[in-house]
Scaffold this active site. Structure first.
Site, PDB file in Angstrom:
ATOM      1  N   ASP A  65       0.807  -1.220   0.000  1.00 11.32           N
ATOM      2  CA  ASP A  65       0.000   0.000   0.000  1.00 11.32           C
ATOM      3  C   ASP A  65       0.838   1.268   0.000  1.00 11.32           C
ATOM      4  O   ASP A  65       0.575   2.191  -0.773  1.00 11.32           O
ATOM      5  CB  ASP A  65      -0.946   0.023   1.211  1.00 11.32           C
ATOM      6  CG  ASP A  65      -2.111  -0.932   1.019  1.00 11.32           C
ATOM      7  OD1 ASP A  65      -2.364  -1.345  -0.129  1.00 11.32           O
ATOM      8  OD2 ASP A  65      -2.766  -1.264   2.024  1.00 11.32           O
ATOM      9  N   ARG A  96       2.363   4.333  16.728  1.00 10.96           N
ATOM     10  CA  ARG A  96       1.916   5.403  15.813  1.00 10.96           C
ATOM     11  C   ARG A  96       2.380   6.790  16.241  1.00 10.96           C
ATOM     12  O   ARG A  96       2.881   7.549  15.418  1.00 10.96           O
ATOM     13  CB  ARG A  96       0.395   5.356  15.620  1.00 10.96           C
ATOM     14  CG  ARG A  96      -0.129   4.059  14.997  1.00 10.96           C
ATOM     15  CD  ARG A  96       0.687   3.616  13.780  1.00 10.96           C
ATOM     16  NE  ARG A  96       0.109   2.474  13.102  1.00 10.96           N
ATOM     17  CZ  ARG A  96       0.705   1.285  12.954  1.00 10.96           C
ATOM     18  NH1 ARG A  96       1.902   1.070  13.470  1.00 10.96           N
ATOM     19  NH2 ARG A  96       0.116   0.322  12.283  1.00 10.96           N
ATOM     20  N   ASP A 104      -5.672   3.253  13.059  1.00 14.10           N
ATOM     21  CA  ASP A 104      -4.387   3.894  12.783  1.00 14.10           C
ATOM     22  C   ASP A 104      -4.537   5.235  12.065  1.00 14.10           C
ATOM     23  O   ASP A 104      -3.775   6.164  12.315  1.00 14.10           O
ATOM     24  CB  ASP A 104      -3.477   2.934  12.010  1.00 14.10           C
ATOM     25  CG  ASP A 104      -2.984   1.799  12.912  1.00 14.10           C
ATOM     26  OD1 ASP A 104      -2.862   2.047  14.129  1.00 14.10           O
ATOM     27  OD2 ASP A 104      -2.748   0.695  12.414  1.00 14.10           O
ATOM     28  N   SER A 124      -2.759  -9.592   7.834  1.00 17.71           N
ATOM     29  CA  SER A 124      -2.243  -8.239   7.981  1.00 17.71           C
ATOM     30  C   SER A 124      -1.517  -8.199   9.321  1.00 17.71           C
ATOM     31  O   SER A 124      -2.125  -8.433  10.363  1.00 17.71           O
ATOM     32  CB  SER A 124      -3.415  -7.260   7.966  1.00 17.71           C
ATOM     33  OG  SER A 124      -2.992  -6.041   8.518  1.00 17.71           O
TER      34      SER A 124
HETATM   35  N1  ARG Z   1      -6.317  -3.449  16.406  1.00 16.98           N
HETATM   36  C1  ARG Z   1      -5.013  -3.056  16.782  1.00 16.98           C
HETATM   37  C2  ARG Z   1      -4.950  -1.585  17.062  1.00 16.98           C
HETATM   38  O1  ARG Z   1      -5.756  -0.858  16.572  1.00 16.98           O
HETATM   39  C3  ARG Z   1      -3.972  -3.506  15.800  1.00 16.98           C
HETATM   40  C4  ARG Z   1      -4.007  -2.936  14.447  1.00 16.98           C
HETATM   41  C5  ARG Z   1      -2.800  -3.393  13.719  1.00 16.98           C
HETATM   42  N2  ARG Z   1      -2.886  -3.436  12.326  1.00 16.98           N
HETATM   43  C6  ARG Z   1      -2.673  -4.549  11.586  1.00 16.98           C
HETATM   44  N3  ARG Z   1      -2.478  -4.371  10.345  1.00 16.98           N
HETATM   45  N4  ARG Z   1      -2.637  -5.735  12.061  1.00 16.98           N
HETATM   46  O2  ARG Z   1      -4.089  -1.124  17.772  1.00 16.98           O
END
Ligand code: ARG
Length: 407
Positions: free
Chosen positions: A14, A98, A127, A178
């Site tokens: 991406d 993040r 995110d 993912s």
């Molecule tokens: N649900 C978790 C969060 O919002 C993990 C998100 C991580 N992303 C992924 N591509 N697995 O912190």
């Protein structure tokens, strides 16, 4: 007019496609920032390889920032001190990385005189919230772009797009999982796990494969709320987390399988592996049981879930989070001591002891043997007065409702 954009670059499909897409669609000049928060570059690629991909996709530059110690000291340490587990479970793996990335995005945006930053998140996750709210907290003037929210391409379309522009990606049209990874752990989504009833496959786990059937016992030393040593060996927090991920993870400890509430109103099934995070938070909380004064302890326990929610919801840089940080920091002055942990395959951890020079545990007060220093007779009047209100209530109003009548 061409606008200069600093993109949070991971090297994946991406964000690689995003470089070219923003150039074509938005007349952007793209600078990539790859922030090393302790992720393992996929399939043993080096950061140099990833950097070359960014340039091949059209980026004018790609800056790699080593933020592993910063991640540990400025982000994991406060999370340990706050015993941070979102919804009582998730130790904020992705949520903590993040704001680290945001800091460096903004920093590079200033260095490169960019007017915007960009990320590769879709519209369904947390995110995007963390990137955007975080950026605006640090740099209200910067625009935040989210190409993946605008382009309307499926994964297969993105692969075709990459082929068309000769972007050297490794991804295929079928991507099963993912995975987001950093020092604090790994978050695994998608594939068969999108059915909350389906048992997660063993394949995507890396940190928590059982490779050691022998029990692992170790002692963590804390100083003012922060872990500083394993078995007396002092090391940086980043090294300590890596060591613990390895040692605890080798017994299978550290997996979570849960359904959580995203900020955007979606429930999602999430699988995590985060041995060090879970072990350190448990050990830290245990030392607090020994050392924190009761009222402070109870009040802190009320604020901890709020802290975790704020961080989960992208409010790392916010006034309430900072205010709670100040409270938490004040509570940690005497959280120094040792906690002994024992890990046994598959995936079981027990705390087997704790000690501290600053402990509020008093043997003379607690013991039932001859060393007892507690004045038992004092309790008589204390308990009578403590219970006086209830006694009066029972006599005048309450008892007939609370005592079962005999027939
Ligand atoms: N649900 C978790 C969060 O919002 C993990 C998100 C991580 N992303 C992924 N591509 N697995 O912190």
């Amino acid at each position: 007019m061409t606008k200069r954009v600093v993109l949070a670059y991971s090297g994946g499909l991406d964000t690689s496609v995003a470089i070219r897409w923003m150039m074509e669609e938005w007349d952007a000049e793209v600078v990539c920032v790859l922030v090393d928060v302790g992720q393992d570059p996929e399939s043993s690629e080096s950061f140099e390889d990833i950097k070359h991909r960014a340039i091949a996709a059209g980026a004018i530059d790609c800056v790699v920032v080593d933020a592993r110690d910063e991640m540990a000291e400025a982000f994991c340490a406060p999370a340990i001190m706050a015993n941070a587990r979102y919804e009582g479970k998730y130790p904020l793996v992705s949520a903590l990385s993040r704001p680290v990335i945001v800091r460096h995005l903004v920093d590079q945006a200033r260095k490169f005189n960019a007017t915007a930053v960009a990320h590769g998140c879709t519209g369904k996750g947390n995110d995007q919230v963390r990137f955007e709210v975080g950026t605006h907290a640090l740099a209200p003037d910067l625009e935040v772009l989210a190409p993946a929210r605008n382009w309307g391409m499926t994964r297969a379309d993105s692969v075709d797009y990459a082929e068309k522009w000769e972007i050297p990606i490794r991804a295929t049209k079928e991507k099963i999982y993912s995975i987001d990874e950093n020092l604090w752990g790994r978050a695994i989504e998608c594939g068969e796990m999108e059915d909350p009833w389906a048992e997660p496959p063993s394949e995507p786990y890396t940190l928590t494969r059982v490779t050691n059937l022998e029990p692992v016992e170790l002692t963590i030393t804390f100083r003012e709320g922060v872990p500083i040593a394993i078995d007396g060996i002092v090391m940086s927090l980043a090294d300590l987390i890596r060591t613990l991920n390895h040692r605890a993870g080798s017994t299978g400890f550290g997996r979570l399988d849960m359904v959580e509430n995203r900020r955007v109103g979606i429930k999602s099934r999430e699988v995590y592996e985060c041995p060090a995070a879970l072990a350190l938070i448990a050990a830290h909380a245990d030392l607090e049981d020994l050392n924190l004064e009761r009222d402070v302890h109870h009040e802190k326990a009320r604020l901890e879930p709020r802290w975790a929610e704020l961080v989960y919801d992208g409010m790392w840089f916010s006034p309430l989070k900072e205010a709670i940080d100040a409270f938490v920091a004040e509570t940690q002055r005497h959280i120094s001591g040792d906690v002994r942990l024992r890990f046994e395959a598959p995936g079981v951890m027990r705390i087997t002891g704790r000690r501290s020079d600053k402990a509020l545990y008093d043997y003379g007060l607690a013991t039932y043997d001859a060393a007892d220093t507690f004045k038992h007779a004092d309790s008589e009047g204390y308990v009578r007065i403590y219970g006086l209100g209830v006694k009066t209530w029972a006599a005048r109003q309450g008892a007939k409702n609370t005592v079962p009548r005999s027939k």
